[in-house]
Design a protein around this motif. Structure first.
Motif, mmCIF file in Angstrom:
data_model
loop_
_atom_site.group_PDB
_atom_site.id
_atom_site.type_symbol
_atom_site.label_atom_id
_atom_site.label_comp_id
_atom_site.label_asym_id
_atom_site.label_seq_id
_atom_site.Cartn_x
_atom_site.Cartn_y
_atom_site.Cartn_z
ATOM 1 N N GLU A 136 0.820 -1.206 0.000
ATOM 2 C CA GLU A 136 0.000 0.000 0.000
ATOM 3 C C GLU A 136 0.858 1.262 0.000
ATOM 4 O OE1 GLU A 136 -3.676 1.959 2.567
ATOM 5 O OE2 GLU A 136 -2.551 0.291 3.425
ATOM 6 N N VAL A 137 1.886 1.299 0.840
ATOM 7 C CA VAL A 137 2.718 2.492 0.928
ATOM 8 C C VAL A 137 3.543 2.667 -0.354
ATOM 9 C CG1 VAL A 137 4.729 1.504 2.139
ATOM 10 C CG2 VAL A 137 4.070 3.870 2.566
ATOM 11 N N LEU A 138 3.991 1.571 -0.977
ATOM 12 C CA LEU A 138 4.712 1.687 -2.244
ATOM 13 C C LEU A 138 3.771 2.123 -3.361
ATOM 14 C CD1 LEU A 138 7.302 1.483 -3.878
ATOM 15 C CD2 LEU A 138 6.804 -0.959 -4.220
ATOM 16 N N ASN A 139 2.573 1.577 -3.398
ATOM 17 C CA ASN A 139 1.591 1.959 -4.407
ATOM 18 C C ASN A 139 1.353 3.469 -4.363
ATOM 19 O OD1 ASN A 139 -0.345 1.310 -6.499
ATOM 20 N ND2 ASN A 139 -1.929 1.720 -4.984
ATOM 21 N N GLU A 140 1.199 4.008 -3.178
ATOM 22 C CA GLU A 140 0.978 5.446 -3.025
ATOM 23 C C GLU A 140 2.177 6.241 -3.547
ATOM 24 O OE1 GLU A 140 0.383 8.749 0.486
ATOM 25 O OE2 GLU A 140 -0.289 6.708 0.874
ATOM 26 N N ALA A 141 3.380 5.792 -3.215
ATOM 27 C CA ALA A 141 4.589 6.498 -3.639
ATOM 28 C C ALA A 141 4.800 6.425 -5.153
ATOM 29 C CB ALA A 141 5.808 5.940 -2.904
ATOM 30 N N LEU A 142 4.274 5.391 -5.809
ATOM 31 C CA LEU A 142 4.455 5.224 -7.256
ATOM 32 C C LEU A 142 3.491 6.067 -8.090
ATOM 33 C CD1 LEU A 142 5.040 1.378 -7.539
ATOM 34 C CD2 LEU A 142 6.708 3.202 -7.971
ATOM 35 N N GLN A 143 2.454 6.600 -7.491
ATOM 36 C CA GLN A 143 1.448 7.319 -8.271
ATOM 37 C C GLN A 143 2.021 8.501 -9.062
ATOM 38 O OE1 GLN A 143 -1.580 5.952 -8.894
ATOM 39 N NE2 GLN A 143 -0.669 4.317 -7.673
ATOM 40 N N PRO A 144 2.883 9.351 -8.475
ATOM 41 C CA PRO A 144 3.468 10.437 -9.284
ATOM 42 C C PRO A 144 4.327 9.926 -10.442
ATOM 43 C CG PRO A 144 3.747 10.881 -6.948
ATOM 44 C CD PRO A 144 3.240 9.477 -7.062
ATOM 45 N N LYS A 145 5.072 8.858 -10.218
ATOM 46 C CA LYS A 145 5.905 8.262 -11.279
ATOM 47 C C LYS A 145 5.010 7.740 -12.404
ATOM 48 C CE LYS A 145 9.797 6.229 -12.794
ATOM 49 N NZ LYS A 145 10.915 6.953 -13.337
ATOM 50 N N LEU A 146 3.900 7.094 -12.051
ATOM 51 C CA LEU A 146 2.962 6.588 -13.046
ATOM 52 C C LEU A 146 2.367 7.735 -13.848
ATOM 53 C CD1 LEU A 146 1.271 4.351 -14.367
ATOM 54 C CD2 LEU A 146 -0.332 4.562 -12.446
ATOM 55 N N MET A 147 1.962 8.803 -13.178
ATOM 56 C CA MET A 147 1.389 9.948 -13.890
ATOM 57 C C MET A 147 2.404 10.572 -14.842
ATOM 58 S SD MET A 147 -1.265 11.774 -11.222
ATOM 59 C CE MET A 147 0.008 12.398 -10.157
ATOM 60 N N ASP A 148 3.658 10.688 -14.416
ATOM 61 C CA ASP A 148 4.708 11.221 -15.297
ATOM 62 C C ASP A 148 4.915 10.331 -16.516
ATOM 63 O OD1 ASP A 148 5.167 13.338 -13.592
ATOM 64 O OD2 ASP A 148 7.038 12.527 -12.763
ATOM 65 N N ALA A 149 4.972 9.020 -16.291
ATOM 66 C CA ALA A 149 5.184 8.078 -17.405
ATOM 67 C C ALA A 149 4.015 8.118 -18.374
ATOM 68 C CB ALA A 149 5.391 6.665 -16.868
ATOM 69 N N GLN A 150 2.789 8.202 -17.847
ATOM 70 C CA GLN A 150 1.622 8.266 -18.725
ATOM 71 C C GLN A 150 1.581 9.580 -19.491
ATOM 72 O OE1 GLN A 150 -1.359 7.329 -15.745
ATOM 73 N NE2 GLN A 150 -1.585 5.256 -16.563
ATOM 74 N N ALA A 151 2.005 10.676 -18.867
ATOM 75 C CA ALA A 151 2.050 11.967 -19.562
ATOM 76 C C ALA A 151 3.079 11.923 -20.692
ATOM 77 C CB ALA A 151 2.380 13.086 -18.581
ATOM 78 N N THR A 152 4.227 11.306 -20.419
ATOM 79 C CA THR A 152 5.254 11.160 -21.456
ATOM 80 C C THR A 152 4.708 10.337 -22.617
ATOM 81 O OG1 THR A 152 7.051 11.321 -19.857
ATOM 82 C CG2 THR A 152 7.567 10.269 -21.959
ATOM 83 N N MET A 153 4.059 9.225 -22.295
ATOM 84 C CA MET A 153 3.503 8.365 -23.337
ATOM 85 C C MET A 153 2.406 9.086 -24.124
ATOM 86 S SD MET A 153 1.969 4.590 -22.908
ATOM 87 C CE MET A 153 0.849 3.969 -24.118
ATOM 88 N N GLY A 154 1.606 9.892 -23.431
ATOM 89 C CA GLY A 154 0.523 10.615 -24.093
ATOM 90 C C GLY A 154 1.005 11.625 -25.103
ATOM 91 N N SER A 155 2.250 12.075 -24.976
ATOM 92 C CA SER A 155 2.776 13.058 -25.918
ATOM 93 C C SER A 155 3.406 12.406 -27.152
ATOM 94 C CB SER A 155 3.804 13.953 -25.217
ATOM 95 O OG SER A 155 4.944 13.199 -24.841
ATOM 96 N N LEU A 156 3.418 11.073 -27.209
ATOM 97 C CA LEU A 156 4.012 10.362 -28.342
ATOM 98 C C LEU A 156 2.957 10.053 -29.398
ATOM 99 C CD1 LEU A 156 6.119 7.733 -26.346
ATOM 100 C CD2 LEU A 156 6.880 9.939 -27.217
ATOM 101 N N THR A 157 3.403 9.895 -30.627
ATOM 102 C CA THR A 157 2.491 9.473 -31.687
ATOM 103 C C THR A 157 2.042 8.042 -31.420
ATOM 104 O OG1 THR A 157 4.224 8.541 -33.074
ATOM 105 C CG2 THR A 157 3.746 10.901 -33.367
ATOM 106 N N PRO A 158 0.907 7.621 -31.980
ATOM 107 C CA PRO A 158 0.438 6.242 -31.754
ATOM 108 C C PRO A 158 1.477 5.190 -32.161
ATOM 109 C CG PRO A 158 -1.321 7.548 -32.686
ATOM 110 C CD PRO A 158 -0.087 8.416 -32.709
ATOM 111 N N GLU A 159 2.218 5.439 -33.224
ATOM 112 C CA GLU A 159 3.234 4.480 -33.660
ATOM 113 C C GLU A 159 4.328 4.329 -32.600
ATOM 114 O OE1 GLU A 159 1.084 6.207 -36.971
ATOM 115 O OE2 GLU A 159 2.372 7.203 -35.526
ATOM 116 N N LEU A 160 4.756 5.458 -32.043
ATOM 117 C CA LEU A 160 5.795 5.406 -31.017
ATOM 118 C C LEU A 160 5.252 4.829 -29.708
ATOM 119 C CD1 LEU A 160 7.684 8.755 -31.628
ATOM 120 C CD2 LEU A 160 8.393 6.449 -32.262
#
Length: 195
Positions: A136-160
């Protein structure tokens, strides 16, 4: 009650997808400094953080043992402005209890909740820092990292986005120095050059 391992597994799967890493090697997404930071944020030893990131399980602990371990962790990892370790008397003052009462917490792992919350807040630890179980405590700490990774992925073209290898590079690139980014850009230009 939610299964905290299931919640962590869901977060890890989403993080693996967003970063392009294999799920069983997710700890490779983090450099040593990031692993130490996750340890600092969670109160878990780095080895436990790595095991959990890679799908393992943490040793079972009672709530009182977790509280005791994390109180010790706070005392070992948080320092005064002069770099020294907090004394029991200083920690007791922060928590609004005597040194003897605070020492008893370290022995029993059963603090006064209001005082423990004052201590946790003083050090900027998360709400569940003292009592949350390991996943539970690790899951909470990973949320900002997950949001950053998803934001990075969201800025890529579908092919990338479809390329796990490119997602790994994109995720790691945001933490690279300017010199390394420039070298990576030159390398990418060289291998994609036509002719």
């Amino acid at each position: 009650m939610a299964d905290t391992y299931a919640l962590l597994t869901e977060t890890l799967e989403r993080l693996a997808h967003a970063t392009g890493e294999r799920r069983d090697r997710l700890s490779d997404t983090f450099d040593a400094k990031e692993l130490v930071q996750l340890s600092y944020e969670t109160g878990l030893p780095v080895a436990v953080v790595v095991d959990l990131l890679n799908g393992g399980r943490a040793p079972r602990t009672s709530v009182s043992d977790r509280v005791r371990q994390r109180l010790v962790f706070l005392r070992e990892t948080r320092r005064r402005e002069d770099g020294g370790r907090y004394t029991y008397a200083e920690l007791g003052e922060i928590a609004g209890v005597s040194r003897q009462a605070l020492t008893a917490w370290f022995d029993t792992g059963v603090p006064n909740l209001e005082s423990a919350d004052l201590l946790r807040r003083h050090f900027g630890a998360s709400a569940g820092f003292l009592t949350a179980d390991e996943p539970e405590v690790l899951n909470e700490a990973l949320q900002p990292k997950l949001m950053d990774a998803q934001a990075t992925m969201g800025s890529l073209t579908p092919e990338l986005q479809a390329s796990p290898a490119f997602r790994r590079i994109a995720t790691r690139a945001r933490d690279m120095s300017d010199e390394k980014l420039e070298a990576l850009a030159k390398w990418a230009d060289m291998i994609t050059e036509r002719g």
